[in-house]
Motif scaffolding. Structure first.
Motif, PDB file in Angstrom:
ATOM      1  N   GLU A 121       0.853  -1.192   0.000  1.00 34.28           N
ATOM      2  CA  GLU A 121       0.000   0.000   0.000  1.00 34.28           C
ATOM      3  C   GLU A 121       0.888   1.240   0.000  1.00 34.28           C
ATOM      4  N   LEU A 122       0.871   1.990  -1.081  1.00 34.74           N
ATOM      5  CA  LEU A 122       1.753   3.161  -1.176  1.00 34.74           C
ATOM      6  C   LEU A 122       1.014   4.411  -0.704  1.00 34.74           C
ATOM      7  N   PRO A 123       1.723   5.329  -0.027  1.00 37.99           N
ATOM      8  CA  PRO A 123       1.094   6.619   0.283  1.00 37.99           C
ATOM      9  C   PRO A 123       0.828   7.370  -1.038  1.00 37.99           C
ATOM     10  N   SER A 124      -0.201   8.232  -1.035  1.00 38.66           N
ATOM     11  CA  SER A 124      -0.564   8.868  -2.310  1.00 38.66           C
ATOM     12  C   SER A 124       0.582   9.711  -2.875  1.00 38.66           C
ATOM     13  N   GLU A 125       1.406  10.325  -2.005  1.00 33.83           N
ATOM     14  CA  GLU A 125       2.543  11.118  -2.519  1.00 33.83           C
ATOM     15  C   GLU A 125       3.478  10.239  -3.341  1.00 33.83           C
ATOM     16  N   GLU A 126       3.643   8.984  -2.901  1.00 29.50           N
ATOM     17  CA  GLU A 126       4.559   8.101  -3.644  1.00 29.50           C
ATOM     18  C   GLU A 126       3.934   7.654  -4.970  1.00 29.50           C
ATOM     19  N   ILE A 127       2.631   7.426  -4.955  1.00 32.70           N
ATOM     20  CA  ILE A 127       1.971   7.081  -6.231  1.00 32.70           C
ATOM     21  C   ILE A 127       2.164   8.241  -7.210  1.00 32.70           C
ATOM     22  N   ALA A 128       1.941   9.479  -6.716  1.00 29.97           N
ATOM     23  CA  ALA A 128       2.088  10.653  -7.588  1.00 29.97           C
ATOM     24  C   ALA A 128       3.509  10.747  -8.131  1.00 29.97           C
ATOM     25  N   GLU A 129       4.494  10.546  -7.276  1.00 31.32           N
ATOM     26  CA  GLU A 129       5.890  10.668  -7.691  1.00 31.32           C
ATOM     27  C   GLU A 129       6.237   9.579  -8.711  1.00 31.32           C
ATOM     28  N   ARG A 130       5.786   8.354  -8.446  1.00 30.41           N
ATOM     29  CA  ARG A 130       6.100   7.264  -9.380  1.00 30.41           C
ATOM     30  C   ARG A 130       5.358   7.461 -10.708  1.00 30.41           C
ATOM     31  N   ALA A 131       4.124   7.980 -10.656  1.00 33.30           N
ATOM     32  CA  ALA A 131       3.396   8.246 -11.911  1.00 33.30           C
ATOM     33  C   ALA A 131       4.112   9.352 -12.695  1.00 33.30           C
ATOM     34  N   TYR A 132       4.657  10.321 -11.975  1.00 31.13           N
ATOM     35  CA  TYR A 132       5.460  11.362 -12.643  1.00 31.13           C
ATOM     36  C   TYR A 132       6.680  10.742 -13.345  1.00 31.13           C
ATOM     37  N   GLN A 133       7.336   9.792 -12.667  1.00 36.29           N
ATOM     38  CA  GLN A 133       8.507   9.144 -13.289  1.00 36.29           C
ATOM     39  C   GLN A 133       8.089   8.447 -14.589  1.00 36.29           C
ATOM     40  N   VAL A 134       6.889   7.877 -14.585  1.00 36.12           N
ATOM     41  CA  VAL A 134       6.368   7.234 -15.800  1.00 36.12           C
ATOM     42  C   VAL A 134       6.258   8.266 -16.923  1.00 36.12           C
ATOM     43  N   GLU A 135       5.590   9.399 -16.634  1.00 38.73           N
ATOM     44  CA  GLU A 135       5.390  10.424 -17.666  1.00 38.73           C
ATOM     45  C   GLU A 135       6.741  10.976 -18.137  1.00 38.73           C
TER      46      GLU A 135
END
Ligand SMILES: Nc1ncnc2c1ncn2[C@@H]1O[C@H](COP(=O)(O)OP(=O)(O)OP(=O)(O)O)[C@@H](O)[C@H]1O
Ligand SMILES: C[C@@](O)(CCO)CC(=O)[O-]
Ligand SMILES: [Mg+2]
Length: 328
Positions: A137-151
């Motif tokens: 379960e990732l904190p939402s800040e980490e999901i956002a950061e990892r999704a940014y790395q994707v983009e």
């Protein structure tokens, strides 16, 4: 099996300039992308029926990257699959499971490449679904950061955190470089016009970068967008919708100067202005796709419906729900 969803977004202000450190204010809207992740024995199989490549199923293992058997140019297929591929790479990394295999199914209400942030929504929802499926379960800040790395990877190192932070958190957000904050916003009467087309985000961002390198006044234009955003933030805090609309008009003019508008985007913006809407601008990377206008009355919606080149016009509302698990 876990299904997660994340919202698309419109930019009230600041796309493109945000890539160079200016602030931007995107707002999540009630159109969502859903991603279902089901763990399997190695490899990756993706089902993405909403992709404009007429819907396809791809099956390949991590190493051989077998090309899907569909009738489309390689570059298009690679571009189309890049976001999901990179999101799965982030999931494997976050869960420390380099060999995890998945069946991924994507269903989306967000038109592709149209400025409503489908890539960010797919990336955020895929990371949430994939990691949950692996029991992480990732904190939402980490999901956002990892999704940014994707983009950032798919857009060749030319992306901001704006789309992905907005899609992950929901609501209105302010992004300036690495500083990402949710902000308060009144309910805004968004009207969206969609020309049925798409723009290539990576190519459009690269075009602005070239102009900015070539001409001082293009760099000044990018900074001027930053000034509009700062004024826009004040208008937003004061809930001054008339001022927000005026600043959206100005923002569109500056984006047009940077070469990211199109004939149909301009026609839709002008239709909204002629209908006495409060303001209108293209949203997202541009090149084709959507405009966002503000209007409480039915006039802008009706005007857009009759605008040649506008394929669809609809109202949208601020969605305060970011990425969320739908079923587990
Ligand atoms: N339903 C979907 N299924 C699979 N992949 C999708 C889907 N929707 C979007 N994508 C991925 O996102 C890509 C489109 O992203 P792109 O950044 O070009 O446009 P956008 O995010 O819709 O608009 P903008 O970035 O201007 O807001 C597609 O090529 C595909 O890789
Ligand atoms: C054009 C851009 O500013 C927004 C695309 O939705 C690119 C980015 O911020 O990554
Ligand atoms: Mg995108």
């Amino acid at each position: 099996m876990v299904t997660a969803s994340a919202p698309g977004k419109v930019y009230l202000f600041g796309e493109h300039a945000v890539v160079y450190g200016e602030p931007a204010v995107p707002c999540a809207i009630g159109l969502r992308a859903s991603v279902t992740a089901h763990e399997r024995e190695g490899g990756l199989r993706i089902r993405a029926d909403d992709l404009s490549l007429s819907g396809f199923t791809v099956e390949y293992d991590g190493d051989s990257n077998n090309r899907p058997d569909i009738d489309a140019p390689d570059s298009l297929v690679e571009a189309a699959m890049g976001y999901v591929d990179e999101a799965v790479a982030q999931v494997r990394d976050a869960a420390d499971a380099p060999d995890a295999g998945f069946d991924i199914t994507i269903e989306s209400e967000i038109p592709l490449g149209a400025g409503l942030g489908s890539s960010a929504a797919v990336a955020a929802a895929a990371i949430e679904a994939g990691t949950r499926e692996l029991g992480v379960e990732l904190p939402s800040e980490e999901i956002a950061e990892r999704a940014y790395q994707v983009e950032n990877t798919v857009q060749n190192g030319q992306a901001s955190r704006a789309d992905t932070f907005c899609s992950t958190m929901g609501g209105a957000v302010r992004v300036e470089g690495e500083d990402c904050q949710p902000i308060d916003s009144p309910d805004l009467p968004f009207v969206i016009g969609y020309d049925g087309g798409a723009g290539d985000t990576g190519a459009l961002v690269a075009g602005v970068r070239d102009l900015r390198d070539q001409y001082d006044f293009a760099a000044d234009t990018v900074e001027a967008i930053g000034d509009v955003v700062r004024r826009g933030e004040r208008a937003l805090a004061a809930e001054n919708v008339t001022e927000i609309g005026k600043l959206m008009d100005f923002n569109h003019g500056l984006l047009s100067a940077l070469g990211v508008s199109s004939r149909t985007l301009d026609s839709m913006v002008w239709a909204a202005r002629n209908a006495d809407g409060l303001g209108a601008k293209l949203t997202g990377a541009g090149g084709g796709g959507c405009i966002v206008a503000l209007d409480e009355t039915p006039e802008t919606l009706t005007a857009l419906e009759y605008t040649p080149g506008c394929e669809e016009a609809f109202r949208a509302e601020l969605d305060t729900d970011g990425v969320r698990v739908e079923t587990e």
